[in-house]
Design an enzyme around this catalytic site. Structure first.
Site, PDB file in Angstrom:
ATOM      1  N   TYR A  47      20.374  49.204   0.032  1.00 61.41           N
ATOM      2  CA  TYR A  47      19.304  48.192   0.159  1.00 61.41           C
ATOM      3  C   TYR A  47      18.066  48.816   0.814  1.00 61.41           C
ATOM      4  O   TYR A  47      16.959  48.739   0.276  1.00 61.41           O
ATOM      5  CB  TYR A  47      19.799  46.998   0.986  1.00 61.41           C
ATOM      6  CG  TYR A  47      18.680  46.084   1.393  1.00 61.41           C
ATOM      7  CD1 TYR A  47      18.065  45.251   0.463  1.00 61.41           C
ATOM      8  CD2 TYR A  47      18.184  46.066   2.711  1.00 61.41           C
ATOM      9  CE1 TYR A  47      17.004  44.429   0.824  1.00 61.41           C
ATOM     10  CE2 TYR A  47      17.135  45.250   3.083  1.00 61.41           C
ATOM     11  CZ  TYR A  47      16.550  44.431   2.138  1.00 61.41           C
ATOM     12  OH  TYR A  47      15.491  43.637   2.501  1.00 61.41           O
ATOM     13  N   LYS A  77      14.216  49.794  -0.848  1.00 61.45           N
ATOM     14  CA  LYS A  77      12.904  49.371  -0.321  1.00 61.45           C
ATOM     15  C   LYS A  77      12.008  50.586  -0.054  1.00 61.45           C
ATOM     16  O   LYS A  77      10.812  50.560  -0.338  1.00 61.45           O
ATOM     17  CB  LYS A  77      13.096  48.566   0.971  1.00 61.45           C
ATOM     18  CG  LYS A  77      13.773  47.220   0.754  1.00 61.45           C
ATOM     19  CD  LYS A  77      12.807  46.224   0.166  1.00 61.45           C
ATOM     20  CE  LYS A  77      13.430  44.857  -0.049  1.00 61.45           C
ATOM     21  NZ  LYS A  77      12.492  43.875  -0.594  1.00 61.45           N
ATOM     22  N   LEU A 131      22.496  34.731  10.089  1.00 56.15           N
ATOM     23  CA  LEU A 131      23.019  34.157  11.336  1.00 56.15           C
ATOM     24  C   LEU A 131      22.588  32.702  11.554  1.00 56.15           C
ATOM     25  O   LEU A 131      23.445  31.835  11.776  1.00 56.15           O
ATOM     26  CB  LEU A 131      22.547  35.027  12.526  1.00 56.15           C
ATOM     27  CG  LEU A 131      22.985  34.536  13.900  1.00 56.15           C
ATOM     28  CD1 LEU A 131      24.502  34.583  14.022  1.00 56.15           C
ATOM     29  CD2 LEU A 131      22.345  35.377  15.001  1.00 56.15           C
ATOM     30  N   SER A 148      10.936  46.349   4.351  1.00 51.37           N
ATOM     31  CA  SER A 148      11.925  45.930   5.343  1.00 51.37           C
ATOM     32  C   SER A 148      12.055  46.947   6.470  1.00 51.37           C
ATOM     33  O   SER A 148      11.886  48.160   6.262  1.00 51.37           O
ATOM     34  CB  SER A 148      13.271  45.797   4.639  1.00 51.37           C
ATOM     35  OG  SER A 148      14.318  45.654   5.560  1.00 51.37           O
ATOM     36  N   GLY A 172      26.756  49.135   9.189  1.00 50.41           N
ATOM     37  CA  GLY A 172      25.305  49.295   9.017  1.00 50.41           C
ATOM     38  C   GLY A 172      24.465  48.416   9.920  1.00 50.41           C
ATOM     39  O   GLY A 172      23.274  48.263   9.679  1.00 50.41           O
ATOM     40  N   TYR A 211      13.600  31.812  -0.566  1.00 52.12           N
ATOM     41  CA  TYR A 211      13.276  31.393   0.809  1.00 52.12           C
ATOM     42  C   TYR A 211      11.857  31.818   1.206  1.00 52.12           C
ATOM     43  O   TYR A 211      11.000  30.987   1.515  1.00 52.12           O
ATOM     44  CB  TYR A 211      14.342  31.986   1.737  1.00 52.12           C
ATOM     45  CG  TYR A 211      14.081  31.871   3.212  1.00 52.12           C
ATOM     46  CD1 TYR A 211      13.662  30.677   3.794  1.00 52.12           C
ATOM     47  CD2 TYR A 211      14.282  32.977   4.048  1.00 52.12           C
ATOM     48  CE1 TYR A 211      13.445  30.582   5.163  1.00 52.12           C
ATOM     49  CE2 TYR A 211      14.084  32.886   5.415  1.00 52.12           C
ATOM     50  CZ  TYR A 211      13.659  31.691   5.967  1.00 52.12           C
ATOM     51  OH  TYR A 211      13.443  31.615   7.316  1.00 52.12           O
ATOM     52  N   ASP A 271      10.507  33.383 -11.576  1.00 52.54           N
ATOM     53  CA  ASP A 271      11.771  33.500 -10.831  1.00 52.54           C
ATOM     54  C   ASP A 271      12.908  33.333 -11.830  1.00 52.54           C
ATOM     55  O   ASP A 271      12.848  32.464 -12.703  1.00 52.54           O
ATOM     56  CB  ASP A 271      11.840  32.392  -9.761  1.00 52.54           C
ATOM     57  CG  ASP A 271      12.878  32.669  -8.686  1.00 52.54           C
ATOM     58  OD1 ASP A 271      12.496  32.756  -7.507  1.00 52.54           O
ATOM     59  OD2 ASP A 271      14.078  32.791  -9.027  1.00 52.54           O
TER      60      ASP A 271
HETATM   61  N1  UDP Z   1      25.544  38.124  12.607  1.00 53.56           N
HETATM   62  C1  UDP Z   1      26.767  37.729  13.146  1.00 53.56           C
HETATM   63  N2  UDP Z   1      27.532  36.863  12.423  1.00 53.56           N
HETATM   64  C2  UDP Z   1      27.156  36.373  11.192  1.00 53.56           C
HETATM   65  C3  UDP Z   1      25.911  36.790  10.671  1.00 53.56           C
HETATM   66  C4  UDP Z   1      25.129  37.671  11.403  1.00 53.56           C
HETATM   67  O1  UDP Z   1      27.143  38.138  14.231  1.00 53.56           O
HETATM   68  O2  UDP Z   1      27.918  35.605  10.576  1.00 53.56           O
HETATM   69  C5  UDP Z   1      24.687  39.040  13.375  1.00 53.56           C
HETATM   70  C6  UDP Z   1      24.415  40.366  12.665  1.00 53.56           C
HETATM   71  O3  UDP Z   1      25.389  41.315  13.041  1.00 53.56           O
HETATM   72  C7  UDP Z   1      23.019  40.709  13.190  1.00 53.56           C
HETATM   73  C8  UDP Z   1      22.369  39.355  13.465  1.00 53.56           C
HETATM   74  O4  UDP Z   1      23.435  38.420  13.522  1.00 53.56           O
HETATM   75  O5  UDP Z   1      23.109  41.396  14.398  1.00 53.56           O
HETATM   76  C9  UDP Z   1      21.411  38.938  12.386  1.00 53.56           C
HETATM   77  O6  UDP Z   1      22.088  39.068  11.139  1.00 53.56           O
HETATM   78  P1  UDP Z   1      21.487  38.516   9.788  1.00 53.56           P
HETATM   79  O7  UDP Z   1      22.533  38.719   8.722  1.00 53.56           O
HETATM   80  O8  UDP Z   1      20.968  37.128   9.971  1.00 53.56           O
HETATM   81  O9  UDP Z   1      20.220  39.439   9.516  1.00 53.56           O
HETATM   82  P2  UDP Z   1      20.125  41.047   9.411  1.00 53.56           P
HETATM   83  O10 UDP Z   1      19.865  41.528  10.816  1.00 53.56           O
HETATM   84  O11 UDP Z   1      21.376  41.554   8.822  1.00 53.56           O
HETATM   85  O12 UDP Z   1      18.933  41.232   8.525  1.00 53.56           O
END
Ligand code: UDP
Length: 328
Positions: A141, A145, A190, A117, A284, A12, A32
Site C-alpha cells: 500500500y 502511494k 479504529l 499517505s 506493519g 469517505y 466512482d
Molecule cells: N487499531 C486497533 N484496533 C482496531 C483498529 C485499529 O488497535 O480494531 C489501532 C491500530 O493499530 C492503529 C490505530 O488503531 O494504531 C489506528 O488504526 P487505523 O486502522 O484506524 O488507521 P491506520 O493507523 O492503520 O491508518
C-alpha cells in the site's frame, strides 16, 4: 461553474471533498466504481459509475465537462490486504491512475491533486515526520502511494501535468452537519469500530498490542478531521489553478493520541461502555506516527478548524449514532 473531476467521490474522503467543493462554488463531477463508495454519499453534482482505468469513459467525461482539475480518492487503503494481495493494490493504485494520467495528457488537462499517505515514510526515524523524512514504505500500500508520487513527477517533467501530493496522517471525524460519515466494508478503522462497540454491534474492540514504547503501551496516531483535509485539498487545487506547478505536503495535526486515549474519549462522548481486549500487534503498525504540517501551514496558509480529538470524535459520533448500519 468550474468542474472538478472527483474520482472516488462516493467514498469517505471523496464525498466530504465534494461537499466542500460545492460549498465553495465548484461543481464536483464524480467518477466512482462503487466498489468501496456509496451512491447515497454523492449529492453535489453529476455521478458517473465506472473506473478510472476505462480510458474510453474518461475521454467521454473530459469531452462532456470542461474539467479544471482532477482529484483522486479511489485507491484501495487496507495495509494488511495489500500485503496478502499486492497485485490488487498495484493494479488499482498504480496501473489505473496511469491510464487516467495518459487520458489527461491526451485531452490536455492539468491540475492533479493526489491523496498520498504517511505510509510512504515507513518506520519513522524521527517524530514529528516532515516531508524531508526518508521514504521507505513497508507495505505494498505504502509503496503504491510512493510510486504514484514518483510517476506524477515523471508526468510533470514529460508533459507538464501540474500536481500536488498530500500525505495524510489518520483521516477521521465526519461532516459537522451530520450529512456524511465514514462507512467502510469491511470496517478496519479504529474510531468507527469503537462506535460499533459502543452501540453493541460488536462485542469488543481489539487493541492491537499494548507493549509499544509509548506512554500507555498502545500505538499513537495523528488524527486529522476530514473537513480540514478537504479544506487543504481545495487550497492546493486553487494554488495549481493560480499557477503553482507542483508540491508535496503533509496533512496532520502534529499531536498524537494513543489507542486507549481514543477509546476513553469515545466513552466520554458516547456515554457508553466500550469493552476492549488486547490482541497481537498488527503487522506493519509503527508505534508512533505524528506528522509536521508546518509546510502546509506556511506555504498553503492551511489552518485546521477541528484540531482537537474531542471534536473529531464528536462529529464522527453524530453520524454514526444516526447511521448505525452506515449508508443503507
Ligand atoms: N487499531 C486497533 N484496533 C482496531 C483498529 C485499529 O488497535 O480494531 C489501532 C491500530 O493499530 C492503529 C490505530 O488503531 O494504531 C489506528 O488504526 P487505523 O486502522 O484506524 O488507521 P491506520 O493507523 O492503520 O491508518
Amino acid at each position: 461553474m468550474k468542474n472538478i473531476l472527483v474520482i472516488g467521490g462516493a467514498g469517505y474522503i471523496g464525498s466530504h471533498m465534494c461537499k466542500h467543493l460545492a460549498t465553495n462554488g465548484y461543481q464536483p463531477v464524480v467518477l466512482d466504481n462503487l466498489i468501496c463508495g456509496h451512491r447515497e454519499a454523492v449529492k453535489w453534482g453529476p455521478f458517473i459509475e465506472g473506473s478510472m482505468a476505462d480510458k474510453y469513459l474518461l475521454e467521454k467525461i473530459f469531452s462532456k465537462y470542461e474539467i479544471k482539475g482532477v482529484m483522486h480518492f479511489a485507491a484501495f487503503c487496507y495495509v494488511g490486504e495489500s500485503i496478502t494481495e499486492p497485485g490488487k493494490y498495484y493494479r488499482n493504485n498504480v496501473a489505473a491512475p496511469i491510464s487516467l494520467l495518459e487520458v489527461m495528457v491526451k485531452k490536455n488537462i492539468s491540475n492533479f491533486i493526489f491523496s498520498s499517505s504517511c505510509a510512504t515514510y515507513g518506520e519513522p526515524l524521527e517524530i514529528p515526520i516532515t516531508e524531508k523524512h526518508p521514504q521507505n514504505p513497508i507495505s505494498p500500500y505504502g509503496r503504491s502511494k510512493l510510486m504514484m508520487e514518483q510517476i506524477l513527477n515523471d508526468f510533470f517533467n514529460a508533459y507538464g501535468i501540474k500536481y500536488i501530493s498530500l500525505r495524510y496522517f489518520n483521516a477521521a471525524g465526519a461532516d459537522p452537519d451530520g450529512e456524511l460519515g465514514e462507512d467502510h466494508m469491511p470496517e478496519t478503522h479504529l474510531i468507527p469500530l469503537v462506535f460499533q462497540t459502543a452501540m453493541g454491534l460488536i462485542k469488543e474492540i481489539k487493541i492491537f498490542g499494548d507493549d509499544y514504547p509509548t506512554k500507555d503501551g498502545t500505538c499513537i496516531r495523528d488524527y486529522i478531521h476530514i473537513d480540514d483535509l478537504a479544506q487543504a485539498h481545495l487550497i492546493a487545487l486553487e494554488r495549481l489553478l493560480d499557477g503553482q506547478s507542483r508540491g508535496i505536503y503533509n496533512l496532520g495535526n502534529g499531536a498524537g493520541y494513543s489507542v486507549k486515549e481514543v477509546i476513553d474519549m469515545a466513552r466520554n462522548i458516547t456515554g457508553k461502555c466500550v469493552p476492549y481486549r488486547i490482541v497481537d500487534k498488527r503487522v506493519g503498525d509503527p508505534a508512533v506516527l505524528i506528522g509536521s504540517s508546518q509546510k502546509a501551514v506556511e506555504e498553503l496558509g492551511w489552518r485546521p478548524h477541528f484540531p482537537d480529538l474531542h471534536t473529531i470524535i464528536e462529529t464522527a459520533w453524530k453520524w454514526h449514532k444516526s447511521h448505525p448500519k452506515g449508508y443503507e
